[in-house]
Design a protein around this motif. Structure first.
Motif, PDB file in Angstrom:
ATOM      1  N   GLN A  44      -0.312  -1.145  15.710  1.00 54.01           N
ATOM      2  CA  GLN A  44      -0.487  -2.203  16.693  1.00 54.01           C
ATOM      3  C   GLN A  44      -1.960  -2.625  16.710  1.00 54.01           C
ATOM      4  OE1 GLN A  44       1.923  -3.733  18.382  1.00 54.01           O
ATOM      5  NE2 GLN A  44       3.500  -2.412  17.473  1.00 54.01           N
ATOM      6  N   PRO A  45      -2.250  -3.871  17.071  1.00 53.35           N
ATOM      7  CA  PRO A  45      -3.640  -4.326  17.135  1.00 53.35           C
ATOM      8  C   PRO A  45      -4.484  -3.469  18.070  1.00 53.35           C
ATOM      9  CG  PRO A  45      -2.135  -6.183  17.250  1.00 53.35           C
ATOM     10  CD  PRO A  45      -1.287  -4.950  17.356  1.00 53.35           C
ATOM     11  N   THR A  46      -5.750  -3.316  17.692  1.00 55.33           N
ATOM     12  CA  THR A  46      -6.723  -2.576  18.493  1.00 55.33           C
ATOM     13  C   THR A  46      -7.994  -3.413  18.582  1.00 55.33           C
ATOM     14  OG1 THR A  46      -7.702  -1.475  16.578  1.00 55.33           O
ATOM     15  CG2 THR A  46      -5.799  -0.388  17.620  1.00 55.33           C
ATOM     16  N   ALA A  47      -8.989  -2.892  19.270  1.00 52.69           N
ATOM     17  CA  ALA A  47     -10.260  -3.607  19.354  1.00 52.69           C
ATOM     18  C   ALA A  47     -10.898  -3.762  17.977  1.00 52.69           C
ATOM     19  CB  ALA A  47     -11.201  -2.861  20.298  1.00 52.69           C
ATOM     20  N   ASP A  48     -10.726  -2.766  17.116  1.00 51.23           N
ATOM     21  CA  ASP A  48     -11.310  -2.837  15.778  1.00 51.23           C
ATOM     22  C   ASP A  48     -10.477  -3.673  14.808  1.00 51.23           C
ATOM     23  OD1 ASP A  48     -13.481  -1.248  16.462  1.00 51.23           O
ATOM     24  OD2 ASP A  48     -12.420   0.609  15.968  1.00 51.23           O
ATOM     25  N   PRO A  53      -7.824  -6.431  15.544  1.00 52.94           N
ATOM     26  CA  PRO A  53      -7.141  -7.115  16.642  1.00 52.94           C
ATOM     27  C   PRO A  53      -6.087  -8.143  16.253  1.00 52.94           C
ATOM     28  CG  PRO A  53      -9.298  -8.064  16.310  1.00 52.94           C
ATOM     29  CD  PRO A  53      -9.184  -6.955  15.315  1.00 52.94           C
ATOM     30  N   VAL A  54      -5.877  -8.417  14.966  1.00 57.01           N
ATOM     31  CA  VAL A  54      -4.876  -9.414  14.586  1.00 57.01           C
ATOM     32  C   VAL A  54      -3.815  -8.771  13.701  1.00 57.01           C
ATOM     33  CG1 VAL A  54      -6.514 -11.327  14.750  1.00 57.01           C
ATOM     34  CG2 VAL A  54      -6.170 -10.183  12.545  1.00 57.01           C
ATOM     35  N   HIS A  55      -2.713  -9.488  13.518  1.00 60.98           N
ATOM     36  CA  HIS A  55      -1.625  -9.037  12.653  1.00 60.98           C
ATOM     37  C   HIS A  55      -1.815  -9.614  11.254  1.00 60.98           C
ATOM     38  CE1 HIS A  55       0.660  -7.723  16.204  1.00 60.98           C
ATOM     39  NE2 HIS A  55       0.315  -8.870  16.752  1.00 60.98           N
ATOM     40  N   LEU A  56      -1.610  -8.796  10.241  1.00 64.62           N
ATOM     41  CA  LEU A  56      -1.566  -9.268   8.848  1.00 64.62           C
ATOM     42  C   LEU A  56      -0.121  -9.242   8.378  1.00 64.62           C
ATOM     43  CD1 LEU A  56      -2.721  -9.970   6.005  1.00 64.62           C
ATOM     44  CD2 LEU A  56      -2.898  -7.497   5.620  1.00 64.62           C
ATOM     45  N   THR A  57       0.319 -10.339   7.768  1.00 66.86           N
ATOM     46  CA  THR A  57       1.634 -10.366   7.139  1.00 66.86           C
ATOM     47  C   THR A  57       1.471 -10.914   5.725  1.00 66.86           C
ATOM     48  OG1 THR A  57       3.964 -11.003   7.420  1.00 66.86           O
ATOM     49  CG2 THR A  57       2.300 -12.684   7.929  1.00 66.86           C
ATOM     50  N   THR A  58       2.400 -10.601   4.849  1.00 64.64           N
ATOM     51  CA  THR A  58       2.324 -11.005   3.448  1.00 64.64           C
ATOM     52  C   THR A  58       3.608 -11.699   3.035  1.00 64.64           C
ATOM     53  OG1 THR A  58       3.227  -8.913   2.609  1.00 64.64           O
ATOM     54  CG2 THR A  58       0.840  -9.034   2.914  1.00 64.64           C
ATOM     55  N   GLY A  59       3.561 -12.379   1.887  1.00 63.75           N
ATOM     56  CA  GLY A  59       4.750 -13.059   1.393  1.00 63.75           C
ATOM     57  C   GLY A  59       4.472 -13.768   0.080  1.00 63.75           C
ATOM     58  N   ARG A  60       5.364 -14.689  -0.268  1.00 62.27           N
ATOM     59  CA  ARG A  60       5.291 -15.365  -1.565  1.00 62.27           C
ATOM     60  C   ARG A  60       4.813 -16.803  -1.418  1.00 62.27           C
ATOM     61  NH1 ARG A  60      11.181 -14.024  -4.220  1.00 62.27           N
ATOM     62  NH2 ARG A  60      11.493 -11.966  -3.302  1.00 62.27           N
ATOM     63  N   VAL A  61       4.466 -17.399  -2.567  1.00 65.07           N
ATOM     64  CA  VAL A  61       4.206 -18.830  -2.644  1.00 65.07           C
ATOM     65  C   VAL A  61       5.098 -19.413  -3.735  1.00 65.07           C
ATOM     66  CG1 VAL A  61       1.854 -18.657  -1.785  1.00 65.07           C
ATOM     67  CG2 VAL A  61       2.269 -18.512  -4.252  1.00 65.07           C
ATOM     68  N   LEU A  62       5.239 -20.716  -3.719  1.00 63.86           N
ATOM     69  CA  LEU A  62       6.219 -21.388  -4.567  1.00 63.86           C
ATOM     70  C   LEU A  62       6.015 -21.130  -6.058  1.00 63.86           C
ATOM     71  CD1 LEU A  62       8.543 -23.447  -4.920  1.00 63.86           C
ATOM     72  CD2 LEU A  62       6.825 -25.264  -4.812  1.00 63.86           C
ATOM     73  N   ALA A  63       4.779 -21.168  -6.534  1.00 66.24           N
ATOM     74  CA  ALA A  63       4.534 -21.168  -7.970  1.00 66.24           C
ATOM     75  C   ALA A  63       4.531 -19.784  -8.595  1.00 66.24           C
ATOM     76  CB  ALA A  63       3.208 -21.863  -8.275  1.00 66.24           C
ATOM     77  N   GLN A  64       4.534 -18.718  -7.789  1.00 64.19           N
ATOM     78  CA  GLN A  64       4.425 -17.374  -8.340  1.00 64.19           C
ATOM     79  C   GLN A  64       5.652 -16.530  -7.991  1.00 64.19           C
ATOM     80  OE1 GLN A  64       1.992 -16.568 -10.444  1.00 64.19           O
ATOM     81  NE2 GLN A  64       1.032 -18.573 -10.151  1.00 64.19           N
ATOM     82  N   ALA A  90      -2.168  -3.898  11.351  1.00 65.80           N
ATOM     83  CA  ALA A  90      -3.316  -4.340  12.140  1.00 65.80           C
ATOM     84  C   ALA A  90      -4.487  -4.658  11.212  1.00 65.80           C
ATOM     85  CB  ALA A  90      -3.716  -3.254  13.140  1.00 65.80           C
ATOM     86  N   ALA A  91      -5.176  -5.759  11.499  1.00 64.50           N
ATOM     87  CA  ALA A  91      -6.244  -6.215  10.619  1.00 64.50           C
ATOM     88  C   ALA A  91      -7.363  -6.860  11.430  1.00 64.50           C
ATOM     89  CB  ALA A  91      -5.691  -7.213   9.603  1.00 64.50           C
ATOM     90  N   ARG A  92      -8.477  -7.053  10.759  1.00 61.55           N
ATOM     91  CA  ARG A  92      -9.529  -7.902  11.310  1.00 61.55           C
ATOM     92  C   ARG A  92      -9.923  -8.903  10.231  1.00 61.55           C
ATOM     93  NH1 ARG A  92     -12.581  -2.906  11.111  1.00 61.55           N
ATOM     94  NH2 ARG A  92     -13.887  -2.850   9.235  1.00 61.55           N
ATOM     95  N   VAL A  93     -10.448 -10.028  10.648  1.00 58.77           N
ATOM     96  CA  VAL A  93     -10.841 -11.069   9.716  1.00 58.77           C
ATOM     97  C   VAL A  93     -12.181 -11.634  10.149  1.00 58.77           C
ATOM     98  CG1 VAL A  93      -9.502 -12.814  10.969  1.00 58.77           C
ATOM     99  CG2 VAL A  93     -10.148 -13.249   8.608  1.00 58.77           C
ATOM    100  N   GLY A  94     -13.036 -11.895   9.188  1.00 61.76           N
ATOM    101  CA  GLY A  94     -14.352 -12.435   9.495  1.00 61.76           C
ATOM    102  C   GLY A  94     -14.953 -13.114   8.295  1.00 61.76           C
ATOM    103  N   VAL A  95     -16.103 -13.723   8.491  1.00 61.74           N
ATOM    104  CA  VAL A  95     -16.828 -14.385   7.416  1.00 61.74           C
ATOM    105  C   VAL A  95     -17.789 -13.373   6.791  1.00 61.74           C
ATOM    106  CG1 VAL A  95     -18.458 -16.236   6.871  1.00 61.74           C
ATOM    107  CG2 VAL A  95     -16.642 -16.610   8.552  1.00 61.74           C
TER     108      VAL A  95
END
Length: 716
Positions: free
Chosen positions: A586-590, A592-603, A695-700
């Motif tokens: 589950q998301p935490t302070a460190d 805080p977001v959900h990561l999900t994965t999947g496919r794209v049309l060309a691959q 659970a994931a984090r994302v940044g620049v």
């Protein structure tokens, strides 16, 4: 030459016309599944023919230099057999493991399971289909008595009043199938999509629900709560054709819409509207995909949606019911005939004495010599090189380095092996790690059967000869089995192997005994179960899980299941009470977001093939995120962002879109990196890893310019 596409589970029909240097793909309009339509992957499927990266000679890693060098087939197979036998002499039979793939033909899948259990005597065999269909398979077997992805032809979608797609993006993953949704809507029907992202499939829908990743189960519980409260349960159907509903009714009593909204983020008003639509429709079809199934509660989630379809009395009704949209090309057939750690051909269970006796008789061995159940796919890989794990691994049809969950850890386990052997047609990321690489044929260079998402067994015909130096997987296995001292010979002719598969499957849940190559050619595929007549050439029993003709009559195959009964001991379907627990992370302070994965049309899948086809755009991985999230971290469209989880991190360009939830990021898994992030939490029943949420984090990145340095952006 009429054949079928080498990619997804539609197994679209196509015609191949050999040219001087390449193959030309043409439509096959008469094949009913795709009616001549193909996606861009299908149209370019011949792109690897003559490719400069095609493997055409075995390669052996030089112990002095550490580099791969060319070798002959005899040298390579002798080395593999000698080292496998030496490891088994020291560490026991289970010192050698086998890992297969959901893209192998039925003949290869069958022969691979036989190779493991007869020639190697190991229990350590599984395949990447465990990461595709296993949760839906576990639920269907328990609830319905049989696991066939779609228990009806795909075209039945057009006859429904409402189709609910849960965690499936068929407009990109299998585009020719999306026309059935369009025709359904033209007929006045309604399409509902349940997905955290507003995908290309959602753009073709009438209603879209966007739950938090990992909460599809709560949505299903809430819908059944509303349907029961509204008196929409088909009480007669429940009483006469099912068992266990009273417990399910009690289990959903507390899932009122406002609770579901708090858990899933789906507004209570949307839930009530959808429940009303389902309650007022005569034909409701629920179809699940990997988005709902690749979770630590994947089996429970499928049960919840199956419970809903059963409560409405839809399962077994034409143009209605429950189905699973299989992903891999032979995800269905691949799990029916012996690649899974706990199964024997015909979907028999390996710990069933009668099943062991039947298959051993076909194989010509003593049933007591067959090993018992082994580890599931991830557990097998996670134990490689350890004190009680396998010391050698043979891989056919899988690119584990890209496709496994928690891939960095799995790659470390592969590196710890004493022997890694990979058979492939290109130097995949997994093959590049191997001690021995064996070059094998691709789909147009060999003959074999596949079983598509409908349970339709189709035939891929050889159109061209393989390059010099390349062998079929069947030839590889036969050569290796002989060197290992197998007590029985291994055939190399695909039709001969298929006939043996028919005998081994006879009387099982997945009964192919009445199917032949000639029938497949004449009938554009045959639906299993298809038992042989009592006096037929296979000697298989009549009937089967759904019954059938007796005597010398030819069984027509079974396009639709469950019309009159279910293949359970009492003929009834089982309701199974489940509850929502949530994702393992589950998301935490460190994070805080959900990561999900999947496919794209060309691959497709790990991209080992499609990334090498020049006509298919290879854009590389990207990170899809909502503008609100991009604003918070100071990212703009196209700038690099870093996604990190407890297992690793990935840097890729941002793709800022309004079609994803603000608390969720999406990464396609066709490239190295995505599955270094994903969780290895396993479903307790199916052993499916939780690919679809962590659970994931994302940044620049620190070195990258921020969108606005002056406004105090935070890394989320």
């Amino acid at each position: 030459m009429r054949t079928h596409c080498p990619y997804c589970s539609l197994q679209c029909g196509m015609t191949l016309e050999p040219g001087r240097r390449s193959l030309e793909v043409q439509p096959w309009a008469e094949f009913p599944v795709n009616e001549g339509a193909l996606c861009r992957k299908g149209w370019t499927a011949a792109g690897l023919r003559g490719h400069r990266e095609r493997l055409t000679t075995p390669m052996v890693r030089d112990r002095a230099t550490g580099e791969l060098r060319a070798a002959g087939w005899d040298e390579a197979l002798d080395l593999v057999a000698d080292r496998m036998l030496a490891l088994q002499d020291v560490h026991g039979r289970d010192a050698v493991a086998v890992f297969g793939g959901g893209g192998l033909t039925n003949e290869k899948a069958y022969q691979l399971g036989k190779l493991a259990r007869v020639a190697l005597g190991t229990s350590q065999v599984d395949y990447n289909g465990r990461w595709c269909m296993s949760s839906a398979a576990s639920a269907a077997n328990r609830a319905l008595g049989i696991d066939r992805g779609l228990p009806f032809p795909l075209a039945d979608v057009e006859r429904a009043d409402v189709v609910v797609l849960v965690g499936s993006n068929i407009a990109e993953t299998m585009p020719p199938a999306a026309r059935h949704l369009d025709r359904l809507r033209e007929n006045g029907g309604t399409v509902v999509v349940v997905d955290p992202r507003r995908t290309a499939t959602a753009d073709r829908a009438d209603h879209v629900l966007q739950p938090v990743p990992g909460t599809d189960l709560a949505v299903a519980l809430g819908l059944l709560h509303l349907l029961d409260a509204a008196g929409a349960v088909d009480e007669e159907y429940v009483a006469t054709r099912t068992t266990g509903f009273d417990e399910v009714r009690r289990s959903v009593a507390g899932w009122w819409p406002e609770l579901v909204e708090r858990v899933s983020g789906v507004p209570a008003a949307q839930l009530r509207a959808l429940a009303g639509l389902l309650a007022g429709s005569e034909r409701v079809m629920v179809l699940t995909g990997r988005g709902a199934e690749q979770h630590s509660q994947g089996t429970a989630t499928v049960h919840a949606w199956l419970n809903l379809a059963l409560a409405l009395g839809m399962v077994g009704r034409e143009g209605a019911g429950y189905g699973c949209l299989t992903g891999q090309g032979n995800g269905q057939g691949g799990r029916e005939h012996g690649q899974k750690a706990d199964q024997l051909p015909g979907y028999r269970m390996i710990d069933d004495p009668a099943a062991r006796a039947h298959v051993a008789r076909v194989w010509g061995v003593d049933p007591d010599d067959l090993p018992g159940p082994g580890r599931s796919a991830y557990e097998l890989l996670d134990a490689l090189g350890t004190e009680d794990g396998a010391r050698a691994l043979l891989v056919l049809g899988s690119n584990i380095v890209v496709s496994a969950p928690n891939a960095t850890s799995v790659t470390e386990r592969l590196a710890a092996l004493d022997l890694l052997v990979v058979a492939d047609l290109v130097m995949s990321e997994t093959a590049a790690m191997a001690d021995v690489v064996l070059p094998v044929t691709q789909w147009a260079e060999e003959t074999g059967t596949m079983t598509n998402l409908e349970g339709r067994v189709v035939l891929r015909e050889r159109a061209v000869a393989p390059p010099d130096g390349v062998r079929t997987d069947l030839e590889l296995m036969a050569g290796l089995a002989a060197r290992l001292g197998s007590p029985v010979p291994f055939a190399t002719d695909a039709e001969e192997v298929f006939a043996e598969l028919g005998r081994a499957s006879a009387g099982g849940r997945a009964d192919y005994a009445g199917i032949t190559y000639d029938r497949i050619r004449a009938e554009h595929g045959v639906f299993w179960p298809c038992p042989a007549p009592a006096d037929g050439p296979t000697g298989g029993p009549t009937g089967g899980p759904t019954g059938g003709p007796t005597g010398g009559q030819s069984h027509p195959g079974t396009p639709r299941l469950f019309a009159d009964s279910f293949p359970t001991p009492d003929g009834r379907a089982r309701f199974v009470a489940v509850d929502h627990v949530g994702a393992a992370e589950q998301p935490t302070a460190d994070f805080p977001v959900h990561l999900t994965t999947g496919r794209v049309l060309a691959q497709y899948q790990s991209g080992a093939q499609t990334r090498r086809v020049r006509e298919l755009p290879d854009e590389g991985p990207f990170v899809e995120l909502h503008p609100m999230l991009a604003e918070r971290i100071g990212a703009t469209d196209g700038t690099p962002v870093v996604v990190a989880t407890r297992r690793g991190e990935l840097t890729a360009p941002a793709r800022v879109v309004t079609t994803i939830r603000p608390d969720t990021v999406f990464v396609p898994f066709h490239w190295v990196g995505a599955n270094r992030l994903t969780s290895d939490a396993l479903d307790p029943v199916s052993r499916m890893p939780e690919f679809k949420v962590c659970a994931a984090r994302v940044g620049v990145p620190a070195s990258a310019p921020r969108a606005d340095e002056t406004r105090g952006r935070v890394v989320v």
